[in-house]
Write a protein that holds these residues in place. Structure first.
Motif, short mmCIF file in Angstrom:
data_model
loop_
_atom_site.label_atom_id
_atom_site.label_comp_id
_atom_site.label_asym_id
_atom_site.label_seq_id
_atom_site.Cartn_x
_atom_site.Cartn_y
_atom_site.Cartn_z
N MET B 259 0.84 -1.19 0.00
CA MET B 259 0.00 0.00 0.00
C MET B 259 0.88 1.25 0.00
SD MET B 259 -2.66 -1.78 -0.01
CE MET B 259 -4.08 -0.72 0.15
N ALA B 260 0.21 2.37 0.05
CA ALA B 260 0.92 3.66 0.01
C ALA B 260 1.81 3.82 1.24
CB ALA B 260 -0.09 4.79 -0.04
N HIS B 261 2.79 4.76 1.16
CA HIS B 261 3.63 5.08 2.31
C HIS B 261 2.76 5.50 3.48
CE1 HIS B 261 6.23 7.38 4.97
NE2 HIS B 261 5.47 8.43 4.76
N ARG B 268 3.03 4.65 -7.58
CA ARG B 268 3.65 3.55 -8.33
C ARG B 268 2.60 2.96 -9.27
NH1 ARG B 268 5.65 0.50 -2.95
NH2 ARG B 268 3.41 0.62 -2.65
N PRO B 269 2.96 2.66 -10.51
CA PRO B 269 1.94 2.14 -11.45
C PRO B 269 1.44 0.76 -11.02
CG PRO B 269 4.12 2.14 -12.45
CD PRO B 269 4.26 2.82 -11.14
N VAL B 273 3.16 -2.83 -9.18
CA VAL B 273 2.83 -3.35 -7.85
C VAL B 273 2.18 -4.73 -7.94
CG1 VAL B 273 1.57 -2.84 -5.73
CG2 VAL B 273 2.54 -0.98 -7.06
N GLN B 274 1.46 -4.99 -9.06
CA GLN B 274 0.64 -6.20 -9.16
C GLN B 274 1.42 -7.51 -8.92
OE1 GLN B 274 -2.66 -5.99 -9.21
NE2 GLN B 274 -2.60 -8.19 -8.83
N PRO B 275 2.60 -7.67 -9.53
CA PRO B 275 3.33 -8.93 -9.29
C PRO B 275 3.61 -9.16 -7.81
CG PRO B 275 4.39 -7.66 -11.03
CD PRO B 275 3.31 -6.81 -10.49
N PHE B 276 3.86 -8.09 -7.07
CA PHE B 276 4.11 -8.23 -5.63
C PHE B 276 2.84 -8.66 -4.90
CE2 PHE B 276 7.50 -5.31 -6.91
CZ PHE B 276 8.59 -5.93 -6.34
#
Lengths: 429, 686
Positions: B259-261, B268-269, B273-276
């Motif tokens: 998630m966000a900071h 971040r696109p 992030v999706q693979p993570f």
């Protein structure tokens, strides 16, 4: 500093003994011990003196052989670079007290005895003339004179309590003995009057100019008590008002308007005149007010006071009245002036008010006739007016141009129209 | 994004190569991880509902780091966490209400709503939102564990969580250096999630991460959260080794923040992030046990606990910000008394005080640069102490930030650290530890901890050390609530001051010594005509009271003078000169406590003199002298006070002696200003 300088000593100096700088901390150091005595003969590089700094003990050795002259003794506290002794070509003159143990300077501290190694005065050749001995062991080793309570923890707990109320503190007041400081101004006065300050001011701390002045004042007062002068008229006036007749307060006007006699409004009514006869008034006007009053204004200073006294003004000693001052135009006997009073130029001291016919007779401004009393040491500034019935207290000041309508308490300064208190002087006990 | 996603995944740590049935092997670990995940998700929901004030830093994706560490710790160990510490907290103490209540700001929170998301504390767990600064604090805790272990208390270890963003902070490397040199049992857990707030590591990080630790001779481990069973094993091995060897360790754990900071600041696109998301261990487990009743039961139980906690926190009252001292009716009544102490050089008196502390307080530790014998400190204040207490008197590297941080860590663990900063000018390097750590811990941890940190430092000029070694910068360090700032002067014994300080220390204390004082005598004997008296406070104000023979009111004292620290000597000289030459009587006050400062101590004197002169060696703009004048005006302004200040001229301090004398307050300056204030007030009604 205990300096035993033998300025007359003709012996040439072979070497100077000075305090070297060895640490950044210290501006002054303590002379821990001299290992030689005044006048001793020493060899070059012989150990002369140990000097205690915050960091270490410095040992200074002789740069040349000769006779030692000691300038600052054991325990003295001296600045870095100070000349503490010399090595002379011949034996220096013996100075009292400087033979073996020169007297300690008053500010000197006791050097730590655990630190001072007992180096004999024997000549030990060393490479440098100043050697540094580490004090580390002496500082924290056992018995170094530092805090070493028998039960350290108990001491830690007790520490805060002690700071509030315990051993090491004692309650005020408790003034340290023999502490007297005199300012230069005070000293000048003391010298001028040749006073014995140490006796007079024993128990005082700081002695200021004002303290000396007060002492002188009290001395005068004592003198007067012992040799009583004629009592000040002001004091008499205070105890018994001048005369019931003259002190008649407000005289109400209820007399017929048409009776204007020979002397105009002055001869208005017996009550207005303070129950005096018209003849008395005529005499009064001519002699006391017109003649003497004007004479006082033109007379040389020396005769002003007698003239006012002749007019009836009650007056003490040491009074000054400026020729241009007006001391009541009609009823001078109502004015009482104490000792040491100064009435300056242009002042008007009045004991009566007499308004024009209409105001008087309509009762709007009644006639007033009240005594005025200026007590001892009063000062009336230039162009001030003092109105009837006013008593100006002892040692009070009316500043220039003021109009005083109410009583002025003692030791006060008043100013303005109407005059108001602007300052209180401290009263002597 | 210039970052290669696949570089962080290797076939070995591919999550598909999991154990046959992790839920039966690691039930507790998985429950904790799931709890963290669900609490974080609930917090995000609470934020959307508007129930959270401020922000929330979630650790979704990083849960297994905290889980892997906390399962190896015992009661003696301590943890220092950072701004992203919810996971660390829950894995240390699975108290959902304490955490949610805290983030909602309620009194049922673990810090009563004072700390919030970033500042939580429970038992051995601490967190602070300062990057880097927490590393030396943890090192200090490890030092305390080591010292306690050596004296028979049984040693724990300290853990500090840092992100990869913290790799940019110098304090970290100062701490690594000291931890290695001193053999401190501290574990640096580096959660490498590739981003510092929004900035990719590729933009900010040079070189290799683990090589940094290895350069300091610290063993560096490397794991990742995707192969979490291996992470659990590695972490246990790592912590066991720390316990066995007593040496520090570095553990880099690759992970990813999904998630966000904070909230709403993720740029971040999605395709990055999706693979993570797909490989995230908790997501993988959820998918795997989708139909498993055991997992379902666990989820239901946790959800019920969370909802109960949210409801309880919602209903709970708000906390309180008052501290003990804020209670009304604590105005001090001043009584004056004499004190007796020995006349001796300032440096000797300081040394005696420290010696006393080491003798009487077995938990007292001295650290600083060059303080060991035979050198004994730049000003010789610690001469000889290290020979007697080698364990507790330690030389440090030139790392002011780290050594003050180590002081904080020691203080949190019940020690009394005395940190010597060689020159007061270097206090700027300790500012973070003083302001953001020492001064804050007690309040933001809801009064549960005390920070008995002592920093000693010499300030002041007149030694020719010029601009960077002569300043008096105490004004930058006074005024922080819950701290105290003391200063020594030549009229009160430093030995007594340090004794009282050691016996009473309960808050961060800065003691300003003066370079001039070291070589001067601390003198209990007043000059003739004056009385030297002290208030009945713990850290008293010394007063050179004129012994006047006055009868009337208002005629005793002409000027009330306050001298702060080393300038008391000059002020005293001026007072004597003013009396001798000008017939003026001055009442000189020399406080030993600068903060907190109470004008009440001056009040009776000020009422009489109505003239105030303050002497301060530092810069006058927004300083102690401004504060004293402000307080005086607030309390006694109706008397028509006149005030003057004698401070340094507004320029850096020059080296040459005559130039320095122009700039720093001396007796001449004080006399001039005193006459000025006399002239101004001569015509005012008295």
């Amino acid at each position: 500093m205990s300096t035993q300088t033998s300025s007359a000593d003709p012996a040439p100096t072979l070497a100077e003994i000075r305090v070297p700088r060895e640490t950044v901390n210290d501006d002054t150091v303590t002379i821990q011990d001299w290992h030689v005595s005044h006048g001793d003969q020493v060899k070059a590089r012989q150990l002369l003196v140990s000097i205690e700094t915050s960091k270490a003990v410095l040992e200074v050795e002789a740069d040349a052989g000769g006779f030692v002259q000691i300038l600052h003794g054991k325990g003295a506290e001296v600045p870095i670079g100070e000349l503490i002794g010399r090595v002379l070509a011949t034996a220096p003159a013996a100075v009292a007290g400087a033979s073996t143990e020169p007297p300690r300077s008053p500010g000197g501290t006791q050097p730590g005895n655990g630190v001072n190694g007992s180096r004999g005065a024997a000549s030990t050749p060393v490479r440098s003339s100043n050697r540094l001995r580490d004090r580390q062991q002496g500082t924290v080793g056992a018995g170094s004179g530092s805090v070493a309570p028998s039960d350290p923890r108990a001491d830690a707990r007790g520490s805060v309590e002690a700071s509030a109320d315990g051993p090491g503190t004692h309650v005020l007041p408790d003034r340290p003995a023999a502490s007297l400081a005199i300012s230069k101004k005070a000293q000048a006065l003391i010298d001028e009057h040749r006073l014995d300050a140490q006796t007079i001011f024993a128990g005082h701390g700081l002695v200021r100019e004002v303290d000396v002045i007060r002492h002188l004042e009290s001395r005068i007062a004592d003198h007067q008590r012992e040799h009583p002068a004629p009592p000040s008229p002001a004091t008499i006036a205070r105890s018994a008002p001048i005369e019931p007749r003259a002190a008649a307060s407000t005289v109400n006007s209820a007399y017929p308007t048409k009776s204007r006699g020979l002397f105009g409004d002055a001869a208005s009514s017996a009550k207005d005149r303070g129950n005096r006869s018209v003849l008395w008034l005529a005499w009064n006007y001519f002699w006391r007010n017109w003649l003497l009053g004007n004479l006082a204004r033109w007379a040389p200073r020396g005769v002003i006071l007698p003239i006012h006294r002749m007019r009836g003004v009650k007056m003490g000693r040491d009074v000054f009245i400026d020729p241009t001052a007006i001391i009541e135009t009609a009823f001078p006997e109502n004015i009482t002036i104490g000792n040491d009073v100064r009435i300056t130029a242009g002042c008007v001291i009045m004991s009566h008010i007499k308004a024009p016919h209409y105001l008087r007779e309509s009762g709007l401004v009644p006639v007033v006739l009240k005594p005025v009393i200026l007590e001892d040491h009063c000062f009336i500034g230039v162009n001030s007016v003092v109105m009837p019935g006013v008593t100006i207290g002892k040692a009070s000041v009316v500043t220039s141009g003021s109009v005083v309508v109410t009583n002025v308490p003692p030791y006060t300064m008043v100013q303005g129209n109407p005059a108001k208190v602007i300052k209180q002087f401290p009263k002597p006990a | 994004m210039g970052h290669s996603v696949l570089s962080v995944f290797s076939p070995v740590n591919d999550p598909r190569t999991l154990l046959p049935d992790p839920l039966s092997n690691f039930p507790a670990e998985l429950k904790t991880a799931l709890t963290i995940r669900m609490v974080e998700q609930r917090l995000l929901k609470l934020f959307s509902e508007g129930k959270l004030f401020g922000t929330v830093h979630t650790c979704i994706g990083q849960e297994f780091v905290g889980v892997s560490v906390s399962r190896c710790l015992n009661d003696r160990d301590t943890i220092f966490s950072n701004h992203r510490g919810h996971g660390h907290f829950l894995s240390y103490r699975r108290d959902i209400l304490a955490l949610i209540g805290e983030i909602m700001g309620k009194s049922c929170g673990v810090c009563g709503g004072r700390g919030g998301s970033q500042h939580t504390q429970i038992d051995g767990f601490y967190s602070n939102g300062i990057q880097g600064g927490i590393a030396p604090v943890a090192a200090g805790q490890a030092f305390a564990h080591k010292l306690k272990g050596s004296t028979g208390g049984g040693g724990g270890i300290a853990v500090v969580y840092i992100g990869d963003g913290t790799l940019g902070q110098g304090a970290l490397y100062e701490s690594l250096n000291i931890a290695s040199k001193w053999d401190l049992p501290v574990l640096f857990v580096n959660e490498n999630n590739l981003f510092a707030q929004s900035t990719s590591q590729t933009q900010t990080l040079a070189g290799d991460i683990n090589a940094r630790a290895e350069a300091f001779g610290i063993k560096a481990w490397h794991s990742d959260t995707w192969d979490w069973p291996k992470l659990l094993d590695n972490m246990r091995a790592c912590i066991d080794e720390i316990r066995r060897t007593g040496r520090p360790a570095w553990h880099r754990v690759d992970t990813f923040r999904l998630m966000a900071h904070s909230k709403g600041d993720d740029n971040r696109p999605q395709e990055y992030v999706q693979p993570f998301f797909d490989r995230d261990p908790v997501n993988v487990l959820m998918k795997r046990y989708e139909a498993d009743p055991r997992w379902k039961a666990m989820e239901t139980e946790i959800a019920a606990e969370i909802e109960a906690a949210v409801a309880a926190a919602d209903a709970a009252p708000w906390g309180d910000v008052r501290m003990d001292e804020h209670k009304p009716g604590s105005a001090h009544e001043y009584h004056w008394q004499h004190r007796t102490f020995e006349k001796e050089k300032g440096v000797a008196a300081v040394r005696k005080g420290l010696e006393h502390g080491l003798e009487c307080h077995p938990n007292l530790v001295l650290i600083g640069e060059d303080i060991e014998s035979p050198y004994g400190g730049a000003f010789k204040a610690t001469m000889g102490l290290s020979t007697r207490w080698p364990e507790r008197v330690r030389n440090t590297p030139i790392s002011e930030h780290a050594i003050s941080g180590i002081g904080n860590g020691l203080a949190l663990c019940g020690m009394i650290p005395v940190v010597e900063i060689m020159f007061g000018d270097f206090m700027t390097l300790c500012a973070d530890q003083w302001i953001n750590h020492a001064a804050k811990f007690r309040f933001m941890f809801n009064d549960k901890v005390r920070v008995p940190l002592i920093i000693r430092t010499p300030m002041g000029g007149k030694r020719g050390y010029a601009a960077t070694h002569s300043q008096s910068i105490e004004k930058h360090f006074v005024g922080l609530p819950d701290t105290q700032v003391l200063c020594l002067n030549h009229r009160y014994s430093p030995t007594l001051l340090y004794k009282d300080l050691f016996a009473s220390i309960d808050r961060p204390t800065l003691v300003i010594e003066n370079k001039i004082l070291y070589g001067q005598n601390v003198n209990p004997d007043p000059p003739p005509g004056f009385d030297l008296i002290f208030t009945n406070e713990r850290f008293p104000t010394a007063r050179l009271k004129p012994d006047t023979n006055e009868h009337g009111a208002g005629a005793g004292t002409d000027i009330t003078i306050v001298a702060l620290g080393g300038v008391a000597v000059d002020a005293e000289e001026a007072v004597i000169r003013l009396f001798n030459d000008e017939d003026l009587v001055c009442d000189l006050f020399m406080p030993t406590r600068l903060y907190p400062f109470d004008i009440g101590v001056l009040e009776p004197s000020l009422r009489q003199s109505r003239r105030l002169l303050i002497v301060e060696e530092g810069q006058g703009f927004v300083s102690m002298s401004s504060e004293i004048i402000a307080q005086a005006c607030e309390r006694l302004g109706h008397l028509g006070l006149s005030a003057r200040r004698v401070t340094a001229t507004p320029n850096p301090i020059p080296a040459a002696r005559p130039l320095e004398q122009l700039c720093l307050p001396g007796a001449n300056h004080i006399v001039t200003k005193a006459l000025e204030v006399m002239r101004e007030h001569a015509n005012v009604q008295r």
